[in-house]
Scaffold this active site. Structure first.
Site, PDB file in Angstrom:
ATOM      1  N   ARG A 185       4.561 -14.602   7.288  1.00 16.23           N
ATOM      2  CA  ARG A 185       4.890 -15.651   6.323  1.00 16.23           C
ATOM      3  C   ARG A 185       6.236 -15.434   5.637  1.00 16.23           C
ATOM      4  O   ARG A 185       7.053 -16.347   5.541  1.00 16.23           O
ATOM      5  CB  ARG A 185       3.800 -15.750   5.236  1.00 16.23           C
ATOM      6  CG  ARG A 185       2.597 -16.530   5.675  1.00 16.23           C
ATOM      7  CD  ARG A 185       1.347 -15.948   5.053  1.00 16.23           C
ATOM      8  NE  ARG A 185       1.040 -14.688   5.702  1.00 16.23           N
ATOM      9  CZ  ARG A 185       0.280 -14.573   6.791  1.00 16.23           C
ATOM     10  NH1 ARG A 185      -0.299 -15.634   7.275  1.00 16.23           N
ATOM     11  NH2 ARG A 185       0.064 -13.417   7.377  1.00 16.23           N
ATOM     12  N   THR A 186       6.450 -14.220   5.132  1.00 21.75           N
ATOM     13  CA  THR A 186       7.662 -13.988   4.347  1.00 21.75           C
ATOM     14  C   THR A 186       8.894 -14.179   5.224  1.00 21.75           C
ATOM     15  O   THR A 186       9.840 -14.878   4.869  1.00 21.75           O
ATOM     16  CB  THR A 186       7.631 -12.569   3.730  1.00 21.75           C
ATOM     17  OG1 THR A 186       6.403 -12.427   3.016  1.00 21.75           O
ATOM     18  CG2 THR A 186       8.791 -12.354   2.782  1.00 21.75           C
ATOM     19  N   LYS A 189      17.509   6.235  14.243  1.00 28.50           N
ATOM     20  CA  LYS A 189      18.377   7.362  14.627  1.00 28.50           C
ATOM     21  C   LYS A 189      18.681   8.241  13.428  1.00 28.50           C
ATOM     22  O   LYS A 189      19.569   9.092  13.469  1.00 28.50           O
ATOM     23  CB  LYS A 189      19.704   6.843  15.201  1.00 28.50           C
ATOM     24  CG  LYS A 189      19.569   5.973  16.427  1.00 28.50           C
ATOM     25  CD  LYS A 189      20.974   5.620  16.922  1.00 28.50           C
ATOM     26  CE  LYS A 189      20.951   4.529  17.960  1.00 28.50           C
ATOM     27  NZ  LYS A 189      22.319   4.044  18.208  1.00 28.50           N
ATOM     28  N   ARG A 218      12.504  -5.880   3.563  1.00 29.60           N
ATOM     29  CA  ARG A 218      11.123  -5.403   3.356  1.00 29.60           C
ATOM     30  C   ARG A 218      11.059  -3.965   3.836  1.00 29.60           C
ATOM     31  O   ARG A 218      11.592  -3.627   4.896  1.00 29.60           O
ATOM     32  CB  ARG A 218      10.147  -6.266   4.143  1.00 29.60           C
ATOM     33  CG  ARG A 218       8.766  -5.649   4.245  1.00 29.60           C
ATOM     34  CD  ARG A 218       7.743  -6.595   4.830  1.00 29.60           C
ATOM     35  NE  ARG A 218       7.396  -7.648   3.889  1.00 29.60           N
ATOM     36  CZ  ARG A 218       6.352  -8.461   4.034  1.00 29.60           C
ATOM     37  NH1 ARG A 218       5.571  -8.351   5.096  1.00 29.60           N
ATOM     38  NH2 ARG A 218       6.091  -9.388   3.137  1.00 29.60           N
ATOM     39  N   HIS A 278       6.686  -7.353  -4.905  1.00 28.42           N
ATOM     40  CA  HIS A 278       6.845  -8.451  -3.956  1.00 28.42           C
ATOM     41  C   HIS A 278       7.158  -9.711  -4.767  1.00 28.42           C
ATOM     42  O   HIS A 278       6.363 -10.647  -4.835  1.00 28.42           O
ATOM     43  CB  HIS A 278       5.554  -8.624  -3.146  1.00 28.42           C
ATOM     44  CG  HIS A 278       5.715  -9.384  -1.866  1.00 28.42           C
ATOM     45  ND1 HIS A 278       6.840 -10.145  -1.569  1.00 28.42           N
ATOM     46  CD2 HIS A 278       4.880  -9.529  -0.801  1.00 28.42           C
ATOM     47  CE1 HIS A 278       6.685 -10.704  -0.380  1.00 28.42           C
ATOM     48  NE2 HIS A 278       5.508 -10.345   0.112  1.00 28.42           N
TER      49      HIS A 278
HETATM   50  C1  NCD Z   1       1.537  -9.506   1.756  1.00 32.08           C
HETATM   51  C2  NCD Z   1       2.507  -8.327   1.798  1.00 32.08           C
HETATM   52  O1  NCD Z   1       3.214  -8.145   2.771  1.00 32.08           O
HETATM   53  O2  NCD Z   1       2.536  -7.651   0.796  1.00 32.08           O
HETATM   54  N1  NCD Z   1       1.781 -10.499   2.671  1.00 32.08           N
HETATM   55  C3  NCD Z   1       2.716 -11.450   2.394  1.00 32.08           C
HETATM   56  O3  NCD Z   1       3.875 -11.165   2.189  1.00 32.08           O
HETATM   57  N2  NCD Z   1       2.295 -12.719   2.333  1.00 32.08           N
HETATM   58  C4  NCD Z   1       0.124  -9.097   1.671  1.00 32.08           C
HETATM   59  C5  NCD Z   1      -0.440  -8.057   2.581  1.00 32.08           C
HETATM   60  O4  NCD Z   1       0.202  -7.546   3.487  1.00 32.08           O
HETATM   61  O5  NCD Z   1      -1.613  -7.762   2.388  1.00 32.08           O
END
Ligand code: NCD
Length: 313
Positions: free
Chosen positions: A63-64, A92, A113, A141
Site C-alpha cells: 500500500r505505502t 555491499k 522505509r 509511520h
Molecule cells: C503497516 C506497516 O508497514 O507498518 N502497513 C502499512 O504501511 N499499511 C502495517 C504492518 O505491516 O503491519
C-alpha cells in the site's frame, strides 16, 4: 511542515494536519472535475513536473509504496525505484548515510522505509532533499497516521471527542505509535488498548498520551472495549520483528459475531496487511472501512508531496 516528514513531531500542530487534509480533499475534487469535464486538466497535474522522487524501500510494502508511486504519477512527477531491497548497495555494506548522500543527487525527494527505528532520521540528517518516512522500525509511520486520521475525519466529520480502540501488537506496531501521537494534537480523545500478553503499548507512549491529554485505558478483555467506541483500529502481530511463540490472534480477532456487539457507528480500521485478526466475514459490513482507508493513502500522500516539493500552481 519541517523540510522532512520523519515523525509526527515534524507536523506543526493540528492546523498543519488540517491543512494537509484540506489539500488532499482539494486534489481529489480537482481530479473528479477533470474526469467529468472534457479537456480540463486537474489543477495539480503539473505540481511535480520535472520532479523525481526516489523510493527507498528496505522492507516489503504494498500500500505505502504503490500509493506513493500513484501519487507521484498523478502529480506529473517521476519516480526512481530499486527493484527490491536487496538491489541497493547497502547489501555491499554501504551505510544509509552514503546511500542517501548519493541518491539526493538524483532525486528531489526520498521516500524511505527501513527496519531500524532511527534509519530514516539518520537519512534526513544528511540529506539535502526532503526525506519522507514510509515506516521506520517499530517506532514511526507518520504518513499512515495522516491517512488514518484523514479517514476518521471524513467518516466521523470530526476528530475532537472521538474514542478509538487500538488492538493487536501495540508493542511493535509503528502505525499505532504514530497514530496516538497524531491524535494527541486533538482534544478530548479517548484511546482503549487491547493487546495479547507481552505486546502491550509501551510505557513511553502511555506517558506521552497522558501528558498530552489523551485518556488511555488498558483493556484486559475484548469485552472491556465500550460498545459505542468510534473506531476499532486493529493491527497484525509483527512476527518478523521478534521471537514470537505462543501469541495468537484469536483473542482479539474481529469477526461478525464480535462486531455485532458494537454500535452502528463503530468503524473497523486496519493499516493492512491483515492476518487472522480480521475475519473476512465482516468485509461487506459498511462499518469495515480498511480498504477505503488504504485508498485514502493516495490523496493524503499527494498532499504531503505537494507540501514538501510541489511547484507553485
Ligand atoms: C503497516 C506497516 O508497514 O507498518 N502497513 C502499512 O504501511 N499499511 C502495517 C504492518 O505491516 O503491519
Amino acid at each position: 511542515m519541517d523540510r522532512d516528514l520523519v515523525t509526527i513531531a515534524d507536523i506543526k500542530g493540528r492546523e498543519e494536519a488540517e491543512k494537509l487534509f484540506w489539500l488532499a480533499d482539494d486534489i481529489k475534487a480537482e481530479e473528479a472535475k477533470e474526469q467529468s469535464i472534457k479537456r480540463y486538466t486537474s489543477g495539480y497535474a503539473n505540481t511535480l513536473r520535472r520532479k523525481q522522487v526516489a523510493m527507498l524501500f528496505f522492507e516489503p510494502s504494498t500500500r505505502t509504496r504503490f500509493s506513493f508511486e500513484s501519487s507521484v504519477n498523478k502529480l506529473g512527477g517521476k519516480k526512481l525505484a530499486m527493484s527490491s531491497s536487496s538491489s541497493s548497495s547497502t547489501v555491499k555494506g554501504e551505510s544509509i548515510e552514503d546511500t542517501v548522500r548519493t541518491i539526493m543527487g538524483y532525486a528531489d525527494a526520498i521516500v524511505m522505509r527501513h527496519s531500524e527505528d532511527d534509519a530514516v532520521r539518520r537519512a534526513a540528517s544528511v540529506s539535502e532533499v526532503p526525506v519522507i518516512n514510509a515506516g521506520s522500525g517499530t517506532a514511526h509511520h507518520p504518513t499512515q497516521s495522516l491517512l488514518d486520521v484523514y479517514t476518521l475525519r471524513k467518516l466521523k466529520d470530526k476528530i475532537d471527542g472521538l474514542s478509538i480502540a487500538v488492538l493487536g501488537d501495540l508493542k511493535h506496531g509503528r502505525t499505532t505509535h504514530s497514530l496516538v501521537e497524531l491524535l494527541s494534537l486533538y482534544e478530548d480523545i479517548k484511546v482503549y488498548g487491547f493487546a495479547p500478553k507481552g505486546l502491550e503499548m509501551p510505557e513511553e507512549y502511555i506517558d506521552s498520551m497522558s501528558r498530552k491529554g489523551i485518556k488511555y485505558t488498558t483493556c484486559e478483555n475484548f469485552e472491556d472495549i465500550p460498545r459505542d467506541v468510534d473506531a476499532l483500529y486493529s493491527t497484525r502481530i509483527q512476527r518478523e520483528r521478534f521471537e514470537c511463540t505462543g501469541v495468537k490472534e484469536e483473542d482479539y480477532r474481529i469477526d461478525a459475531k464480535r462486531l455485532s456487539r458494537f454500535s452502528q457507528g463503530t468503524l473497523v480500521m486496519h493499516p493492512l496487511p491483515r492476518n487472522g485478526e480480521l475475519s473476512t466475514d465482516i468485509d461487506n459490513d459498511p462499518r469495515a472501512v480498511y480498504f477505503k482507508q488504504a485508498h485514502n493513502g493516495v490523496p493524503v500522500r499527494q498532499a504531503i508531496l505537494c507540501n514538501l516539493i510541489g511547484n507553485e500552481r
